[in-house]
Scaffold this motif. Structure first.
Motif, PDB file in Angstrom:
ATOM      1  N   SER A  79       6.344   1.778   4.054  1.00 41.47           N
ATOM      2  CA  SER A  79       6.227   1.901   2.600  1.00 41.47           C
ATOM      3  C   SER A  79       4.852   2.410   2.178  1.00 41.47           C
ATOM      4  O   SER A  79       3.853   2.211   2.877  1.00 41.47           O
ATOM      5  N   ASN A  80       4.810   3.053   1.016  1.00 45.02           N
ATOM      6  CA  ASN A  80       3.561   3.512   0.430  1.00 45.02           C
ATOM      7  C   ASN A  80       2.960   2.434  -0.464  1.00 45.02           C
ATOM      8  O   ASN A  80       3.672   1.569  -0.979  1.00 45.02           O
ATOM      9  N   ILE A  81       1.663   2.494  -0.645  1.00 45.50           N
ATOM     10  CA  ILE A  81       0.949   1.511  -1.460  1.00 45.50           C
ATOM     11  C   ILE A  81       1.078   1.870  -2.938  1.00 45.50           C
ATOM     12  O   ILE A  81       0.989   3.037  -3.318  1.00 45.50           O
ATOM     13  N   ASP A  82       1.273   0.859  -3.773  1.00 43.20           N
ATOM     14  CA  ASP A  82       1.183   1.023  -5.224  1.00 43.20           C
ATOM     15  C   ASP A  82      -0.223   0.568  -5.624  1.00 43.20           C
ATOM     16  O   ASP A  82      -0.493  -0.624  -5.684  1.00 43.20           O
ATOM     17  N   PRO A  83      -1.146   1.508  -5.893  1.00 40.18           N
ATOM     18  CA  PRO A  83      -2.534   1.123  -6.182  1.00 40.18           C
ATOM     19  C   PRO A  83      -2.672   0.200  -7.384  1.00 40.18           C
ATOM     20  O   PRO A  83      -3.569  -0.642  -7.420  1.00 40.18           O
ATOM     21  N   LEU A 134      -5.341  -0.194   6.964  1.00 47.11           N
ATOM     22  CA  LEU A 134      -6.556   0.579   6.679  1.00 47.11           C
ATOM     23  C   LEU A 134      -6.501   1.143   5.267  1.00 47.11           C
ATOM     24  O   LEU A 134      -7.481   1.087   4.517  1.00 47.11           O
ATOM     25  N   GLN A 135      -5.360   1.686   4.891  1.00 45.71           N
ATOM     26  CA  GLN A 135      -5.210   2.258   3.552  1.00 45.71           C
ATOM     27  C   GLN A 135      -5.345   1.187   2.478  1.00 45.71           C
ATOM     28  O   GLN A 135      -5.918   1.422   1.416  1.00 45.71           O
ATOM     29  N   GLU A 136      -4.846  -0.013   2.761  1.00 45.02           N
ATOM     30  CA  GLU A 136      -4.978  -1.126   1.812  1.00 45.02           C
ATOM     31  C   GLU A 136      -6.436  -1.488   1.592  1.00 45.02           C
ATOM     32  O   GLU A 136      -6.866  -1.727   0.456  1.00 45.02           O
ATOM     33  N   LEU A 137      -7.221  -1.530   2.654  1.00 42.62           N
ATOM     34  CA  LEU A 137      -8.644  -1.811   2.515  1.00 42.62           C
ATOM     35  C   LEU A 137      -9.315  -0.766   1.633  1.00 42.62           C
ATOM     36  O   LEU A 137     -10.128  -1.089   0.760  1.00 42.62           O
ATOM     37  N   ASN A 138      -8.967   0.489   1.846  1.00 45.76           N
ATOM     38  CA  ASN A 138      -9.589   1.557   1.063  1.00 45.76           C
ATOM     39  C   ASN A 138      -9.225   1.452  -0.415  1.00 45.76           C
ATOM     40  O   ASN A 138     -10.094   1.560  -1.287  1.00 45.76           O
ATOM     41  N   GLY A 142     -11.529   0.388  -3.999  1.00 47.92           N
ATOM     42  CA  GLY A 142     -11.718   1.443  -4.990  1.00 47.92           C
ATOM     43  C   GLY A 142     -11.574   2.861  -4.496  1.00 47.92           C
ATOM     44  O   GLY A 142     -11.842   3.815  -5.239  1.00 47.92           O
ATOM     45  N   GLY A 143     -11.126   3.046  -3.257  1.00 48.64           N
ATOM     46  CA  GLY A 143     -10.884   4.385  -2.743  1.00 48.64           C
ATOM     47  C   GLY A 143      -9.515   4.901  -3.150  1.00 48.64           C
ATOM     48  O   GLY A 143      -8.715   4.193  -3.767  1.00 48.64           O
ATOM     49  N   THR A 144      -9.213   6.139  -2.784  1.00 48.00           N
ATOM     50  CA  THR A 144      -7.923   6.745  -3.124  1.00 48.00           C
ATOM     51  C   THR A 144      -7.251   7.285  -1.871  1.00 48.00           C
ATOM     52  O   THR A 144      -7.892   7.496  -0.829  1.00 48.00           O
ATOM     53  N   LEU A 145      -5.933   7.531  -1.992  1.00 45.32           N
ATOM     54  CA  LEU A 145      -5.144   8.047  -0.886  1.00 45.32           C
ATOM     55  C   LEU A 145      -4.549   9.398  -1.232  1.00 45.32           C
ATOM     56  O   LEU A 145      -4.224   9.670  -2.389  1.00 45.32           O
ATOM     57  N   ARG A 146      -4.380  10.222  -0.222  1.00 46.02           N
ATOM     58  CA  ARG A 146      -3.625  11.461  -0.392  1.00 46.02           C
ATOM     59  C   ARG A 146      -2.138  11.115  -0.376  1.00 46.02           C
ATOM     60  O   ARG A 146      -1.662  10.482   0.582  1.00 46.02           O
ATOM     61  N   ALA A 207     -10.447   9.753  -0.996  1.00 49.29           N
ATOM     62  CA  ALA A 207     -11.830   9.365  -1.283  1.00 49.29           C
ATOM     63  C   ALA A 207     -12.091   8.014  -0.629  1.00 49.29           C
ATOM     64  O   ALA A 207     -11.385   7.039  -0.890  1.00 49.29           O
ATOM     65  N   LEU A 208     -13.105   7.969   0.219  1.00 52.40           N
ATOM     66  CA  LEU A 208     -13.451   6.727   0.898  1.00 52.40           C
ATOM     67  C   LEU A 208     -14.138   5.788  -0.080  1.00 52.40           C
ATOM     68  O   LEU A 208     -15.041   6.181  -0.814  1.00 52.40           O
TER      69      LEU A 208
END
Length: 272
Positions: A79-83, A134-138, A142-146, A207-208
């Protein structure tokens, strides 16, 4: 050696689960590869954290649970993250029935990850994030995902994506190299500046987050590993899946061993 393994098993790691919706029945689930890797290669015991419904997101239970453990593993998932949910789990109150779309959306998992990360950071305990972790931590910091690596660079999408034409076990074979920062938290574990890793993901860091340090990156520049800047212990995330071939892959073994040692060290500070 056996005595050391028993001593390390005194450390307990909390492991995030995912939400599965089958026949309109909500279930929490987790691949056993994570549990097996923690037991056999990190040498720790583990408990599985249940996902969190919208109506329960405001309850102050996460910190109470996290005080009883010595580490946090953020597992992978399709699944993808819902920011919106991950950054403010108690403020998003859509009906639970709309929270899960298999392979696409898992807001109960997002709520769980947000609250467990918050607790783990506040308590200064070890964290190991894997793929989605890893994506959850980012996103949490406050980071973003492609949204899609294939939309970013078609060749990168092929490099990182799941290989559905292969048997499941072979999908986790090495897919590309990563460069490892020589002065970060991962290098003392990897003991190399280049390694081969598997890759099964469609999204990746854009964005990291300012609170995170880049520890490794793919040939296309995509961030493949991060650590929390100024962490009191090992708080790291990797984009690949070290749990899958940990019995034969040296880097995976070293990563789980280091995580287990960090959890034992944290456990000792609590028991004093």
């Amino acid at each position: 050696m056996r005595l050391q393994q028993l001593e390390r098993a005194q450390a307990v790691v909390a492991v995030t689960s995912n939400r599965l919706l089958v026949d309109d029945v909500h279930r929490d689930w987790l691949r056993r590869k994570y549990v097996q890797a923690l037991h056999h290669h990190a040498g720790v015991s583990c408990i599985i954290l249940p996902t969190i419904d919208a109506k329960d997101a405001s309850e102050e239970v996460a910190m109470a649970i996290m005080r009883r453990v010595d580490g946090l593993m953020l597992t992978g998932d399709e699944s993808n993250i819902d920011p919106t949910v991950l950054t403010a789990p108690a403020s998003f109150t859509d009906a639970d029935e709309q929270d899960v779309e298999p392979g696409i959306l898992d807001r109960p998992r997002d709520r769980l990850s947000a609250m467990s990360i918050q607790s783990a950071i506040a308590l200064g305990m070890p964290i190991l994030g894997i793929c989605r972790g890893l994506q959850e931590l980012n996103v949490y910091f406050g980071g973003t995902l492609r949204p899609s690596l294939a939309a970013w660079r078609p060749e990168s999408g092929i490099m990182h994506a799941e290989k559905p034409d292969r048997p499941r076990d072979r999908q986790y074979d090495a897919a590309h190299s990563v460069s490892v920062s020589s002065d970060g938290a991962l290098f003392p574990i990897a003991r190399t500046i280049e390694a081969q890793v598997n890759s099964l993901h469609n999204q990746g860091i854009e964005a990291l987050a300012p609170a995170l340090r880049r520890e490794a990156w793919a040939p296309d520049g995509l961030v493949e590993a991060v650590s929390v800047i100024g962490a009191p212990t090992l708080q790291i995330g990797v984009q690949w899946h070290p749990e899958w071939h940990v019995s034969t892959d040296l880097l995976s073994k070293q990563l789980f061993k280091a995580f287990g040692e960090a959890c034992l060290g944290y456990c000792r500070t609590k028991t004093g």
